[in-house]
Design a protein around this motif. Structure first.
Motif, PDB file in Angstrom:
ATOM      1  N   GLY A  75       0.685  -1.057  -0.098  1.00  0.00           N
ATOM      2  CA  GLY A  75       0.023  -0.083   0.015  1.00  0.00           C
ATOM      3  C   GLY A  75       0.738   1.251  -0.017  1.00  0.00           C
ATOM      4  N   LEU A  76       1.998   1.158   0.307  1.00  0.00           N
ATOM      5  CA  LEU A  76       2.860   2.690   0.296  1.00  0.00           C
ATOM      6  C   LEU A  76       3.292   2.802  -0.889  1.00  0.00           C
ATOM      7  CD1 LEU A  76       5.324   1.893   3.285  1.00  0.00           C
ATOM      8  CD2 LEU A  76       3.536   3.458   3.145  1.00  0.00           C
ATOM      9  N   ARG A  77       3.009   3.972  -1.433  1.00  0.00           N
ATOM     10  CA  ARG A  77       3.514   4.458  -2.646  1.00  0.00           C
ATOM     11  C   ARG A  77       4.803   4.963  -2.788  1.00  0.00           C
ATOM     12  NH1 ARG A  77       0.899   8.960  -4.854  1.00  0.00           N
ATOM     13  NH2 ARG A  77       0.360   9.760  -2.595  1.00  0.00           N
ATOM     14  N   ILE A  78       5.905   4.217  -2.778  1.00  0.00           N
ATOM     15  CA  ILE A  78       7.141   4.316  -2.865  1.00  0.00           C
ATOM     16  C   ILE A  78       8.014   3.842  -3.889  1.00  0.00           C
ATOM     17  CG2 ILE A  78       7.262   4.218  -0.402  1.00  0.00           C
ATOM     18  CD1 ILE A  78       8.317   1.610  -0.601  1.00  0.00           C
ATOM     19  N   ASP A  79       8.970   4.356  -4.328  1.00  0.00           N
ATOM     20  CA  ASP A  79      10.037   4.181  -5.524  1.00  0.00           C
ATOM     21  C   ASP A  79      10.131   2.551  -5.450  1.00  0.00           C
ATOM     22  OD1 ASP A  79      12.443   3.640  -6.671  1.00  0.00           O
ATOM     23  OD2 ASP A  79      12.684   5.685  -6.935  1.00  0.00           O
ATOM     24  N   ASN A  80       9.898   1.907  -6.872  1.00  0.00           N
ATOM     25  CA  ASN A  80      10.022   0.382  -6.908  1.00  0.00           C
ATOM     26  C   ASN A  80      11.294  -0.007  -6.382  1.00  0.00           C
ATOM     27  OD1 ASN A  80       7.416  -0.109  -8.265  1.00  0.00           O
ATOM     28  ND2 ASN A  80       8.161   0.005 -10.148  1.00  0.00           N
ATOM     29  N   ARG A  81      12.464   0.640  -6.347  1.00  0.00           N
ATOM     30  CA  ARG A  81      13.751   0.075  -6.020  1.00  0.00           C
ATOM     31  C   ARG A  81      13.542  -0.123  -4.540  1.00  0.00           C
ATOM     32  NH1 ARG A  81      17.482   4.676  -7.292  1.00  0.00           N
ATOM     33  NH2 ARG A  81      15.700   5.817  -6.821  1.00  0.00           N
ATOM     34  N   MET A  82      12.709   0.039  -3.582  1.00  0.00           N
ATOM     35  CA  MET A  82      12.442   0.091  -2.203  1.00  0.00           C
ATOM     36  C   MET A  82      11.375  -1.085  -1.965  1.00  0.00           C
ATOM     37  SD  MET A  82      14.708   1.771  -0.761  1.00  0.00           S
ATOM     38  CE  MET A  82      15.957   2.145  -2.120  1.00  0.00           C
ATOM     39  N   ASP A  83      10.650  -1.391  -3.170  1.00  0.00           N
ATOM     40  CA  ASP A  83       9.368  -2.254  -2.758  1.00  0.00           C
ATOM     41  C   ASP A  83       9.452  -3.727  -2.627  1.00  0.00           C
ATOM     42  OD1 ASP A  83       6.631  -2.207  -2.349  1.00  0.00           O
ATOM     43  OD2 ASP A  83       6.269  -2.812  -4.224  1.00  0.00           O
ATOM     44  N   GLY A  84      10.752  -4.222  -2.738  1.00  0.00           N
ATOM     45  CA  GLY A  84      10.933  -5.537  -2.230  1.00  0.00           C
ATOM     46  C   GLY A  84      10.293  -6.722  -2.975  1.00  0.00           C
ATOM     47  N   VAL A  85      10.216  -6.654  -4.348  1.00  0.00           N
ATOM     48  CA  VAL A  85       9.473  -7.690  -5.072  1.00  0.00           C
ATOM     49  C   VAL A  85      11.005  -8.419  -5.821  1.00  0.00           C
ATOM     50  CG1 VAL A  85       8.068  -8.683  -6.888  1.00  0.00           C
ATOM     51  CG2 VAL A  85       7.308  -6.790  -5.127  1.00  0.00           C
ATOM     52  N   PRO A 125      16.476  -6.583  -6.254  1.00  0.00           N
ATOM     53  CA  PRO A 125      17.069  -7.690  -6.173  1.00  0.00           C
ATOM     54  C   PRO A 125      17.066  -8.486  -4.745  1.00  0.00           C
ATOM     55  CG  PRO A 125      18.625  -6.086  -6.312  1.00  0.00           C
ATOM     56  CD  PRO A 125      17.457  -5.229  -6.322  1.00  0.00           C
ATOM     57  N   TYR A 126      17.346  -9.761  -4.390  1.00  0.00           N
ATOM     58  CA  TYR A 126      17.273 -10.389  -3.381  1.00  0.00           C
ATOM     59  C   TYR A 126      18.247  -9.791  -2.554  1.00  0.00           C
ATOM     60  CZ  TYR A 126      14.022 -14.579  -3.653  1.00  0.00           C
ATOM     61  OH  TYR A 126      13.108 -15.444  -3.994  1.00  0.00           O
ATOM     62  N   PHE A 168      12.887   5.855   2.148  1.00  0.00           N
ATOM     63  CA  PHE A 168      11.830   6.408   1.371  1.00  0.00           C
ATOM     64  C   PHE A 168      11.104   7.352   2.547  1.00  0.00           C
ATOM     65  CE2 PHE A 168      10.380   2.475   2.892  1.00  0.00           C
ATOM     66  CZ  PHE A 168       9.434   2.586   3.646  1.00  0.00           C
ATOM     67  N   THR A 169      10.278   8.472   1.651  1.00  0.00           N
ATOM     68  CA  THR A 169       9.397   9.371   2.363  1.00  0.00           C
ATOM     69  C   THR A 169       8.099   8.827   2.146  1.00  0.00           C
ATOM     70  OG1 THR A 169      11.058  10.958   2.164  1.00  0.00           O
ATOM     71  CG2 THR A 169       8.856  11.897   2.652  1.00  0.00           C
ATOM     72  N   PRO A 170       7.115   8.497   3.109  1.00  0.00           N
ATOM     73  CA  PRO A 170       5.728   8.175   3.086  1.00  0.00           C
ATOM     74  C   PRO A 170       4.959   9.012   2.504  1.00  0.00           C
ATOM     75  CG  PRO A 170       6.442   7.610   5.225  1.00  0.00           C
ATOM     76  CD  PRO A 170       7.769   8.058   4.387  1.00  0.00           C
ATOM     77  N   PRO A 171       4.309   9.045   1.452  1.00  0.00           N
ATOM     78  CA  PRO A 171       3.625  10.275   0.978  1.00  0.00           C
ATOM     79  C   PRO A 171       2.233  10.338   1.506  1.00  0.00           C
ATOM     80  CG  PRO A 171       3.743   8.530  -0.658  1.00  0.00           C
ATOM     81  CD  PRO A 171       4.539   8.186   0.308  1.00  0.00           C
ATOM     82  N   ASP A 172       1.748   9.374   2.116  1.00  0.00           N
ATOM     83  CA  ASP A 172       0.346   9.141   2.804  1.00  0.00           C
ATOM     84  C   ASP A 172       0.203   8.688   4.245  1.00  0.00           C
ATOM     85  OD1 ASP A 172      -0.679   9.530  -0.056  1.00  0.00           O
ATOM     86  OD2 ASP A 172       0.082   7.734  -0.244  1.00  0.00           O
ATOM     87  N   ALA A 173      -0.873   9.237   4.752  1.00  0.00           N
ATOM     88  CA  ALA A 173      -1.088   8.573   5.937  1.00  0.00           C
ATOM     89  C   ALA A 173      -1.878   7.328   6.073  1.00  0.00           C
ATOM     90  CB  ALA A 173      -1.676   9.787   6.896  1.00  0.00           C
ATOM     91  N   GLY A 174      -1.738   6.758   6.926  1.00  0.00           N
ATOM     92  CA  GLY A 174      -2.549   5.381   7.181  1.00  0.00           C
ATOM     93  C   GLY A 174      -1.918   4.252   7.537  1.00  0.00           C
ATOM     94  N   PRO A 192       7.665 -10.474   4.210  1.00  0.00           N
ATOM     95  CA  PRO A 192       9.099 -10.673   3.419  1.00  0.00           C
ATOM     96  C   PRO A 192       8.518 -11.286   1.938  1.00  0.00           C
ATOM     97  CG  PRO A 192       8.649 -12.363   4.934  1.00  0.00           C
ATOM     98  CD  PRO A 192       7.651 -11.304   5.132  1.00  0.00           C
ATOM     99  N   HIS A 193       9.635 -11.361   1.078  1.00  0.00           N
ATOM    100  CA  HIS A 193       9.324 -12.137  -0.140  1.00  0.00           C
ATOM    101  C   HIS A 193      10.422 -12.966  -0.351  1.00  0.00           C
ATOM    102  CE1 HIS A 193       6.261 -10.674  -3.172  1.00  0.00           C
ATOM    103  NE2 HIS A 193       5.940 -10.134  -2.039  1.00  0.00           N
ATOM    104  N   CYS A 194      10.466 -14.349   0.082  1.00  0.00           N
ATOM    105  CA  CYS A 194      11.680 -15.261   0.053  1.00  0.00           C
ATOM    106  C   CYS A 194      11.132 -16.376  -0.662  1.00  0.00           C
ATOM    107  CB  CYS A 194      11.874 -15.375   1.385  1.00  0.00           C
ATOM    108  SG  CYS A 194      10.713 -15.907   2.698  1.00  0.00           S
ATOM    109  N   ASN A 195      12.052 -17.058  -1.401  1.00  0.00           N
ATOM    110  CA  ASN A 195      11.867 -18.430  -1.861  1.00  0.00           C
ATOM    111  C   ASN A 195      10.760 -18.134  -2.992  1.00  0.00           C
ATOM    112  OD1 ASN A 195      12.271 -20.929  -2.720  1.00  0.00           O
ATOM    113  ND2 ASN A 195      11.131 -21.886  -0.841  1.00  0.00           N
ATOM    114  N   THR A 196      10.529 -17.299  -3.703  1.00  0.00           N
ATOM    115  CA  THR A 196       9.349 -16.720  -4.555  1.00  0.00           C
ATOM    116  C   THR A 196       9.624 -17.472  -5.872  1.00  0.00           C
ATOM    117  OG1 THR A 196      10.279 -14.775  -4.956  1.00  0.00           O
ATOM    118  CG2 THR A 196       8.545 -14.744  -3.189  1.00  0.00           C
ATOM    119  N   LEU A 197      10.518 -17.915  -6.200  1.00  0.00           N
ATOM    120  CA  LEU A 197      10.780 -18.278  -7.472  1.00  0.00           C
ATOM    121  C   LEU A 197      10.140 -19.896  -7.333  1.00  0.00           C
ATOM    122  CD1 LEU A 197      14.213 -17.188  -8.486  1.00  0.00           C
ATOM    123  CD2 LEU A 197      12.197 -16.485  -9.123  1.00  0.00           C
TER     124      LEU A 197
END
Length: 100
Positions: free
Chosen positions: A55-65, A71-72, A83-89, A95-100
């Motif tokens: 739900g956080l609207r942040i730069d993709n490089r910080m989004d952990g997929v 990258p892992y 990052f700087t959170p742009p929204d309150a909420g 985690p994303h692990c062993n997702t392959l």
């Protein structure tokens, strides 16, 4: 990121769960809208991992997929999330692990 144990049922502790906290529950993170936030993830697991922020609207490089937005983080490595959170909420992360 560590392996720990937690009381998930009344049957006794569940061992070797992956968590960011030593009591089985990841910490609640508090951020302020419009203020920079930074956290370092040190991977002490025996497999790669990342943090995915829902739900956080942040730069993709910080989004952990893994292999899509970030990258892992391999065993023994660390990654600085910033990052700087742009929204309150109220949001959640996992985690994303062993997702392959």
């Amino acid at each position: 990121a560590v392996k720990t144990e937690a009381m998930l049922t009344e049957a006794g502790p569940t061992r070797d769960i992956m968590s960011w906290g030593h009591d089985g529950m990841p910490p609640a993170l508090r951020m302020t809208k419009g203020r920079p936030y930074a956290a370092r993830l040190k991977n002490r697991l025996d497999e790669p991992t990342t943090i995915h922020w829902h739900g956080l609207r942040i730069d993709n490089r910080m989004d952990g997929v893994p292999f899509v937005t970030q990258p892992y983080i391999y065993t023994g490595d660390s990654f600085d999330y910033a990052f700087t959170p742009p929204d309150a909420g109220t949001y959640w992360y996992h985690p994303h692990c062993n997702t392959l």
